[in-house]
Scaffold this active site. Structure first.
Site, mmCIF file in Angstrom:
data_model
loop_
_atom_site.group_PDB
_atom_site.id
_atom_site.type_symbol
_atom_site.label_atom_id
_atom_site.label_comp_id
_atom_site.label_asym_id
_atom_site.label_seq_id
_atom_site.Cartn_x
_atom_site.Cartn_y
_atom_site.Cartn_z
ATOM 1 N N ASP A 1 33.750 26.309 55.074
ATOM 2 C CA ASP A 1 34.191 27.439 55.883
ATOM 3 C C ASP A 1 33.277 27.731 57.065
ATOM 4 O OD1 ASP A 1 36.518 28.054 54.547
ATOM 5 O OD2 ASP A 1 35.487 29.244 53.024
ATOM 6 N N HIS B 1 27.423 27.355 47.667
ATOM 7 C CA HIS B 1 28.588 26.870 46.930
ATOM 8 C C HIS B 1 28.239 26.783 45.462
ATOM 9 C CE1 HIS B 1 32.032 24.414 45.812
ATOM 10 N NE2 HIS B 1 32.584 24.863 46.917
#
Ligand code: ACO
Length: 431
Positions: free
Chosen positions: A365, A307
């Site tokens: 996700d 991320h």
């Protein structure tokens, strides 16, 4: 105490400049005064992908990436996931405060009365090929809503903004569900406003011949939690797109279409779809080392990992990891090979030097796709589910931007690295 400042010495000229520091930032336009000569251009900051550039001030969500913290309007995401509902959280994100009971009832009614779409929207969706990806349909259809609500272009009008906000939150589930039904050749199911926001969405997705669809409360709650976790996430790629499009004072339907398009990329919101494809491709735990080898060789990325901001476990992934087990248990699914595989992959990755040194952890996700799959959603709908929830954040951030006195049209600078001035040579003389 004196206001904090930053002193810069330009070694080209020996001149010193004092720049104000506010909220831990200098204003990049203050750099423009730093120049070699009055006729020369001022200094700019070069920051492709905006790695270290704050493009706005925002009160909507807060992330501490090092400590794995996410809050909406000051409330920790874990607490909202446990105690709130999606519509209540949506109110919080859009309006800044948790609603009173009467305000919540009014909000619920206001969103619910906007769930229907014009019949021409349905005909528009019917025009897509039978196998069109639901995200493509969603992006095009939400953009087309601007033609149904031309008054939406009055973006500086508060009342217009409020109506478009309710319409967008109300209609996104309907459009997404119609997109799915279209791809299956199933008749469209109109909204049932007796049901909750997520209950109605499940009805529009899965109702068959029964007269009244009764959503499974476990699935309804699980989806609500998923929507809460996806509702906003600071200045990510799609929200930045929303702000940049909105900064030209384009209508919010066009801006949401652009934001949804950004969300649809595999490095952003469609990573959930890619995770499930990847887990299917791996197939069994003994093939994980081969995948890790490819990842380390830079041949591919581990989808659902890493991320831009989190350099710690994504707090949303932590909630979803727990939720995965609960949902599967409640649904009586004893054995979900994809979850076992995901957990094994996580375990191996989190102990590997490549992932440790780069601070790569599972993101939201990584587990969401597994839950969606267990709930019966086809893989192609995963990103559309994300878009429904994130619409709340997009409209909240868009409104914040329109109301911001610092707001100007988004227009970054560039460093020109092309050819210097050249003479045009006519085609017949070019050899
Ligand atoms: N798998 C393997 N290596 C990775 C991954 C990954 N998923 N993500 C980053 N890296 C590596 C990069 O190769 C790079 O290594 P290097 O320094 O040796 O070159 C290093 O980690 C830093 O990567 P960047 O690409 O610079 O990180 P950035 O912040 O730009 O990217 C992103 C963030 C796009 C999320 C990235 O981690 C990624 O592609 N992840 C996979 C896709 C994904 O899961 N996206 C969903 C994000 S959450 C969301 O949008 C809702």
């Amino acid at each position: 105490m004196a206001s904090p400042t930053l002193t810069i010495t330009d070694n080209r000229t020996g001149k010193r400049y004092e720049l104000a520091i506010e909220h831990g930032a200098i204003r990049a336009p203050d750099l423009a005064q730093i120049r070699v000569a009055p006729s020369e251009p001022g200094l700019v900051s070069y920051d492709p992908a905006l790695l270290n550039t704050a493009a706005c001030k925002s009160k909507v969500s807060y992330i501490d990436g090092e400590r794995g913290i996410l809050r909406y309007r000051g409330y920790p995401i874990e607490e909202l996931a446990e105690k709130s509902s999606f519509l209540e959280t949506a109110y919080l994100i859009v309006k800044g405060e948790l609603p009173t009971t009467s305000h919540f009832k009014m909000w619920q009614r206001n969103i619910t009365m906007h769930t229907l779409v014009h019949e021409s929207v349905r005909h528009f969706i019917e025009g897509f090929r039978y196998d069109a990806h639901p995200m493509g349909i969603l992006i095009a259809t939400v953009g087309a809503l601007s033609t149904f609500y031309p008054e939406a272009k009055h973006v500086t009008d508060l009342e217009s903004r409020r109506v478009q906000t309710r319409r967008l939150i109300g209609k996104m589930p309907t459009i997404a569900a119609f997109a799915y039904r279209h791809s299956r050749g199933l008749p469209y199911v109109y909204p049932d406003n007796d049901l909750s926001y997520t209950g109605n969405f499940l009805s529009m997705m899965f109702k068959m011949t029964e007269l009244k669809y009764r959503p499974d409360p476990v699935l309804e709650r699980a989806l609500d939690v998923l929507f809460i976790l996806h509702a906003d996430h600071e200045q990510n790629c799609s929200t930045t797109t929303m702000r940049v499009i909105g900064s030209s004072l384009a209508d919010p339907y066009s801006a949401v279409a652009g934001a949804a398009a950004a969300l649809g990329g595999p490095r952003h919101g469609s990573a959930n779809e890619e995770v499930v494809h990847m887990l299917h491709e791996i197939g069994s735990a003994d093939r994980i080392p081969a995948l890790i080898k490819q990842v380390k060789a830079g041949e591919r990325r581990l989808m659902g990992f890493g991320h831009r901001v989190y350099k710690n476990y994504d707090p949303r992934a932590r909630v979803l990891r727990e939720s995965c087990h609960e949902v599967l248990n409640e649904l009586g699914i004893k054995d979900e090979p994809l979850l076992d595989l995901a957990m094994e992959l996580e375990k191996i990755s989190l102990n590997d030097e490549y992932f440790i040194s780069r601070k790569l952890y599972p993101n939201v996700d990584f587990y969401s796709g597994i839950i969606y799959k267990a709930m019966g959603f086809p893989t192609s709908m995963f990103t559309a589910l994300f878009a429904i929830a994130r619409t709340v954040g997009w409209v909240a951030q868009w409104t914040e931007m329109i109301e911001d006195p610092d707001m100007k049209i988004g227009r970054p600078r560039q460093l020109y690295t092309g050819s210097p001035r050249r003479r045009y040579v006519s085609l017949d003389k070019r050899g």
